[in-house]
Design a protein around this motif. Structure first.
Motif, PDB file in Angstrom:
ATOM      1  N   VAL A   1       0.869  -1.167   0.000  1.00  0.00           N
ATOM      2  CA  VAL A   1       0.000   0.000   0.000  1.00  0.00           C
ATOM      3  C   VAL A   1       0.912   1.226   0.000  1.00  0.00           C
ATOM      4  O   VAL A   1       1.670   1.438   0.946  1.00  0.00           O
ATOM      5  N   ILE A   2       0.850   2.010  -1.055  1.00  0.00           N
ATOM      6  CA  ILE A   2       1.714   3.183  -1.176  1.00  0.00           C
ATOM      7  C   ILE A   2       0.921   4.415  -0.742  1.00  0.00           C
ATOM      8  O   ILE A   2      -0.026   4.821  -1.410  1.00  0.00           O
ATOM      9  N   GLY A   3       1.304   4.993   0.381  1.00  0.00           N
ATOM     10  CA  GLY A   3       0.596   6.150   0.915  1.00  0.00           C
ATOM     11  C   GLY A   3      -0.114   5.806   2.206  1.00  0.00           C
ATOM     12  O   GLY A   3      -0.816   4.791   2.280  1.00  0.00           O
ATOM     13  N   GLY A   4       0.079   6.651   3.219  1.00  0.00           N
ATOM     14  CA  GLY A   4      -0.454   6.342   4.537  1.00  0.00           C
ATOM     15  C   GLY A   4      -1.493   7.323   5.042  1.00  0.00           C
ATOM     16  O   GLY A   4      -1.597   7.577   6.244  1.00  0.00           O
ATOM     17  N   GLY A   5      -2.291   7.891   4.130  1.00  0.00           N
ATOM     18  CA  GLY A   5      -3.405   8.737   4.536  1.00  0.00           C
ATOM     19  C   GLY A   5      -4.628   7.894   4.878  1.00  0.00           C
ATOM     20  O   GLY A   5      -4.512   6.685   5.116  1.00  0.00           O
ATOM     21  N   PRO A   6      -5.828   8.489   4.899  1.00  0.00           N
ATOM     22  CA  PRO A   6      -7.040   7.720   5.212  1.00  0.00           C
ATOM     23  C   PRO A   6      -7.253   6.533   4.280  1.00  0.00           C
ATOM     24  O   PRO A   6      -7.690   5.463   4.720  1.00  0.00           O
ATOM     25  N   ALA A   7      -6.953   6.707   2.985  1.00  0.00           N
ATOM     26  CA  ALA A   7      -7.130   5.607   2.026  1.00  0.00           C
ATOM     27  C   ALA A   7      -6.150   4.476   2.310  1.00  0.00           C
ATOM     28  O   ALA A   7      -6.532   3.306   2.404  1.00  0.00           O
ATOM     29  N   GLY A   8      -4.867   4.808   2.452  1.00  0.00           N
ATOM     30  CA  GLY A   8      -3.855   3.791   2.682  1.00  0.00           C
ATOM     31  C   GLY A   8      -3.999   3.113   4.030  1.00  0.00           C
ATOM     32  O   GLY A   8      -3.862   1.886   4.138  1.00  0.00           O
ATOM     33  N   GLY A   9      -4.268   3.896   5.063  1.00  0.00           N
ATOM     34  CA  GLY A   9      -4.431   3.310   6.397  1.00  0.00           C
ATOM     35  C   GLY A   9      -5.599   2.353   6.466  1.00  0.00           C
ATOM     36  O   GLY A   9      -5.507   1.267   7.048  1.00  0.00           O
TER      37      GLY A   9
ATOM     38  N   GLY B   1      -2.018   9.974  -3.117  1.00  0.00           N
ATOM     39  CA  GLY B   1      -2.461  11.338  -3.314  1.00  0.00           C
ATOM     40  C   GLY B   1      -2.582  11.800  -4.755  1.00  0.00           C
ATOM     41  O   GLY B   1      -2.412  11.030  -5.707  1.00  0.00           O
ATOM     42  N   ALA B   2      -2.892  13.101  -4.894  1.00  0.00           N
ATOM     43  CA  ALA B   2      -3.181  13.670  -6.207  1.00  0.00           C
ATOM     44  C   ALA B   2      -1.996  13.576  -7.161  1.00  0.00           C
ATOM     45  O   ALA B   2      -2.176  13.441  -8.370  1.00  0.00           O
TER      46      ALA B   2
END
Length: 511
Positions: free
Chosen positions: A105-113, A257-258
């Motif tokens: 999972v690349i990215g640890g924001g709400p989507a990644g978490g 992210g974007a």
């Protein structure tokens, strides 16, 4: 390789009899030993059963009862004579030997978490890579009530419970919104660095490996089910540059992210994006009292030609910001105007942080390719008109992970593009109406100051407030009362006509 049989049994049905198992044998000789019956929690009156049979000639087939009555269905007797109707469906992935499915999972924001937590707790070996573990994305931070219960968020990460909103027109006419909220209903205000850290931490507790790293490149599989190779810089807190490392995985979720590098790696295509600019301002305590449970939204071409300005309360400060798609170079001018519109209420405040970030305006042309899927901002899941993205990011991450878990049978099988596309089908079916309605609202009401005046006037209507809050808080397009809808249509037309007439008069006065 197994024949997988699943169906439903009610409380008055017993276990599957050996005789019924024997009746399922093909004519060639084979073993029909049940390796397990797995009840799934559905309801006290209905349990799902699953029986796995080693059958070489039927490898990759599953039976379930979701399409009873079709030409493919067949009945399965129980020991008490009751019948379920299983169906043969194709399970594409081959079994994994001696290991679980591996997903990065690349990215640890709400989507990644959210994606990492769902994968890890379901038996998938999960690696979450996030560069900024203290990330504080410029974000209004509003989350709907349903997210708190749906994602089991602790109340102590909610900075403020907003029960009142002011919508302020270009001519500074203010409309109070929130009269229709029930006592338990509110909009939660969070700081992204707090929310994101909580979701990543919970994913780690479920078994995900969380790594402080910068994703660099995705090396494509050499053949079929060969692994993807994720190249990244690893940071251990002692070196600023980082150490180059590689990781072999079976599937990748791009939640970065974007400006998603994963999206670029799969040729996902471009999209229009807005620039969001936000300042965190610590204001005097007596002024902070005003914003205790209140948020403000300003509309007008002075604060944004196609969006809105906001003042949202946080724990000990307010977040003041704006955004635009069509005039990014003037974003600082729009921010200054937003501060000016709110100056009496934030006077004496001190700017403690300045933030800016791109926000997607629509989904990317491609969101899934082979065993790679995009979620959250990387996929383009931010709504028009409101600019909301936190809930949809978390929800898309969870949906994508659930599709992988289902397709891999809890990490036991390889997945393919068909498994990941189930997430897209479910997402589009569930949320397309919400995105479409908000897109239309933005095109109608954000196109000119007269239209914005009409929008604010319309927001004073109690029926509009109820429909808006019900849809926002619970993330559904709420069906309305036909008579009230007709009345609303006439009122909206009337507001637009009056606002346009007022706009023409204002032009004459300026001339």
């Amino acid at each position: 390789m197994h024949l997988e049989i699943s169906g439903h049994r009610t409380k008055d049905q017993g276990a599957i009899s050996r005789q019924s198992l024997r009746s399922l044998r093909p004519r060639s000789k084979m073993s029909a030993t049940a390796t397990g019956i797995h009840p799934h929690l559905t309801s006290p009156a209905c349990r799902r059963f699953s029986v796995r049979l080693p059958i070489p000639s039927f490898a990759g087939l599953r039976w379930n009862s979701t399409r009873s009555g079709s030409s493919q269905s067949s009945s399965l007797s129980t020991s008490r004579g009751k019948a379920a109707t299983p169906v043969l469906v194709y399970a594409s992935g081959k079994p994994l030997q001696g290991r679980s499915l591996r997903v990065a999972v690349i990215g640890g924001g709400p989507a990644g978490g959210s994606a990492a937590e769902t994968l890890a707790k379901s038996g998938v070996e999960t690696f979450l890579i996030e560069r900024k573990l203290d990330n504080s994305k410029p974000c209004g931070g509003a989350i709907p009530l349903c997210m708190i219960s749906e994602f089991d968020l602790p109340l102590d990460i909610i900075d403020r419970r907003v029960t009142k909103m002011k919508m302020i027109s270009p001519s500074n006419v203010a409309v109070d919104i929130g009269r229709t909220l029930k006592p338990h209903e509110y909009i939660g205000m969070v700081r992204r660095e707090i929310l994101d850290a909580f979701l990543r931490g919970r994913a780690a507790q479920k078994g995900a490996t969380v790594m402080n790293g910068l994703f660099l490149e995705l090396e494509q599989p050499e053949f079929g089910d060969a692994p993807y190779i994720v190249h990244y810089n690893h940071y251990d807190g002692t070196e600023g540059v980082g150490t180059k490392r590689s990781l072999e995985v079976d599937a990748v979720i791009g939640a970065d992210g974007a400006n998603s590098r994963v999206a670029k790696a799969i040729g996902a295509g471009d999209y229009d994006y807005a620039i969001a600019f936000q300042e965190r301002i610590r204001i005097p305590d007596e002024k902070m009292t005003y914003y205790e449970n209140l948020a403000e939204m300003y509309v007008g071409d002075d604060v944004s030609p196609d969006f809105y300005g906001w003042v949202f309360p946080k724990c000990d400060h307010v977040a003041v910001g704006t955004g635009t798609v069509i005039n990014k170079k003037d974003i600082k001018k729009f921010q200054l105007a937003t501060r000016h519109r709110a100056k009496d209420k934030i006077e004496g405040g001190k700017i403690i942080r300045v933030e800016a970030h791109p926000i997607p305006e629509h989904p990317r042309p491609r969101r899934v390719k082979d065993r790679v899927a995009l979620v959250g901002d990387a996929a383009g899941y931010v709504t028009k008109c409101s600019g909301e993205g936190i809930y949809f990011a978390a929800k898309s991450g969870r949906m994508c992970a659930e599709a992988i878990v289902e397709g891999s049978m809890n990490g036991r099988r390889m997945v393919d593009e068909g498994d990941l596309r189930k997430y897209l089908e479910k997402w589009d079916r569930t949320y397309w109406p919400t995105y479409k309605v908000l897109d239309i609202l933005q095109k109608v009401f954000y196109r000119s100051n007269p239209a914005r005046e009409a929008f604010v006037e319309m927001c004073a209507d109690e029926y509009v407030q109820k429909m808006t809050f019900d849809s926002y808080l619970y993330k559904t397009v709420v069906p309305g009362n036909p008579l009230d809808d007709l009345k609303l249509a006439f009122n909206t037309i009337g507001s637009l006509v009056r606002a346009n007439a007022l706009g023409k008069e204002m032009v004459k006065l300026r001339d």
